[in-house]
Design an enzyme around this catalytic site. Structure first.
Site, PDB file in Angstrom:
ATOM      1  N   THR A 156      21.602  53.786  88.214  1.00 18.98           N
ATOM      2  CA  THR A 156      20.171  53.587  88.449  1.00 18.98           C
ATOM      3  C   THR A 156      19.873  53.548  89.941  1.00 18.98           C
ATOM      4  OG1 THR A 156      19.975  52.376  86.365  1.00 18.98           O
ATOM      5  CG2 THR A 156      18.208  52.070  87.962  1.00 18.98           C
TER       6      THR A 156
ATOM      7  N   TYR B 230      32.743  49.411  83.176  1.00 14.61           N
ATOM      8  CA  TYR B 230      31.501  50.031  82.719  1.00 14.61           C
ATOM      9  C   TYR B 230      31.853  51.100  81.697  1.00 14.61           C
ATOM     10  CZ  TYR B 230      26.804  52.170  83.210  1.00 14.61           C
ATOM     11  OH  TYR B 230      25.541  52.667  82.992  1.00 14.61           O
TER      12      TYR B 230
ATOM     13  N   LYS C 245      30.189  45.985  81.284  1.00 16.69           N
ATOM     14  CA  LYS C 245      28.835  46.470  81.040  1.00 16.69           C
ATOM     15  C   LYS C 245      28.940  47.459  79.887  1.00 16.69           C
ATOM     16  CE  LYS C 245      24.861  48.962  82.918  1.00 16.69           C
ATOM     17  NZ  LYS C 245      24.283  49.747  84.041  1.00 16.69           N
TER      18      LYS C 245
ATOM     19  N   VAL D 197      22.644  43.756  81.897  1.00 13.31           N
ATOM     20  CA  VAL D 197      22.422  44.499  83.140  1.00 13.31           C
ATOM     21  C   VAL D 197      21.339  45.511  82.814  1.00 13.31           C
ATOM     22  CG1 VAL D 197      23.388  46.035  84.876  1.00 13.31           C
ATOM     23  CG2 VAL D 197      24.800  44.185  83.944  1.00 13.31           C
TER      24      VAL D 197
END
Length: 307
Positions: free
Chosen positions: A51, A139, A167, A207
């Site tokens: 992001t 992640y 995540k 998150v």
């Protein structure tokens, strides 16, 4: 209530990286945005993630962003720095630079494109975890990387003293519960539509990309759940669904939609970097309408989206 392990806080925002209109890093904009996010409900920030357009920011920009946000929010707000690349050596370099710049932890995505088998994947994560003194958040996002961190691999990695969190964007709820049942890894929902569902089975928090524009919304959902008001938590999650879908499920990357909406709200954002393209006028108008509908659901029309 079961005690949850929260190494990086509970309600984290995957913060965008603001740029100037000329396309350079907007350090003052990043300071302003980070301060707002913390003031309105986020108790941790993830910088230099997808992001945050990490594929198109330089190593120097990444370090500068971490240092500026650290100075702004102080030492009490956990900062997790995205360092994952397709190259183990480069990932280690970024982890060391993040540690030097003031990060509290690193987010390490599965190496993409090369599709390493599980044995190689495990070795990659262990090498990165061994390289610095920072705790690691894995992640897992196979839809983007092409490779899943299989639950059995995750369970083995949980034995590493510095691999402490995940995540989770796996879209494998059964696999996630298997790891939660067999490890002490702190799971963070990386998909905004899964925040409440994952929290209900023991996750540490989230998150969130959508938190860039409504930083209080997910804090409010988790507050309600923690208070035992599951009906209220469900209501708050479901009310956010149209905005979540528009920002994360309508074909545009989250960085594009978050920046478009932040720009409409007069908040730091700026352009996206190529190969991304900005959202068009129709998309921006639609996002703004959904945002206004969400925040107007509160009698106080709190712009943080907390109520």
């Amino acid at each position: 209530m079961t005690t949850r392990r929260r190494p990086f806080g509970r309600t984290l925002c995957a913060m965008i990286t603001p740029f100037t209109e000329a396309g350079t890093l907007d350090v003052e904009g990043a300071r302003r945005l980070a301060g707002r996010l913390v003031a309105e409900g986020c108790d941790g920030l993830v910088l230099n993630g997808t992001t945050g357009e990490s594929p198109t920011t330089t190593d120097a920009e990444k370090a500068e962003l971490i240092a500026a946000v650290r100075e702004t929010v102080g030492d009490g707000v956990p900062l997790v720095a995205g360092v994952g690349t397709a190259d183990t050596r480069h990932t280690i370099e970024l982890a060391l630079a993040a540690e030097k710049a003031g990060a509290d932890g690193v987010l390490v995505v599965t190496p993409y494109y090369s599709k390493p088998p599980q044995e190689a994947l495990e070795a990659h994560f262990r090498q990165v975890a061994d390289a610095s003194g920072l705790p690691v958040m894995l992640y897992d996002i196979p839809g983007r990387t092409g490779t899943r961190i299989e639950p059995e691999t995750m369970i083995r990695l949980a034995g590493h003293p510095r691999i402490v969190a995940v995540k989770d964007c796996s879209y494998d709820f059964l696999g996630t519960q298997k790891v939660l049942a067999h490890t002490e890894l702190a799971y963070y929902a990386g998909c905004d539509e899964h925040v409440l569902a994952l929290y209900a089975v023991g996750a540490a928090g989230c998150v969130s990309t959508v938190a860039n524009v409504v930083p209080g919304r997910f804090a409010a959902i988790l507050d309600a759940f923690d208070a035992g008001d599951t009906a209220r938590a469900t209501e708050l999650q479901l009310r956010a669904t149209p905005l979540i879908e528009a920002m994360m499920g309508a074909g545009l990357p989250g960085a594009v939609t978050a920046k478009a909406l932040l720009g409409e709200l007069g908040l730091p954002a700026g352009p996206v970097r190529a190969p991304l393209l900005p959202a068009g006028r129709e998309a921006a108008d639609g996002l703004l309408a959904l945002y206004e509908e969400l925040v107007s659901g509160s009698r106080t029309a709190d712009p943080s989206g907390r109520r």
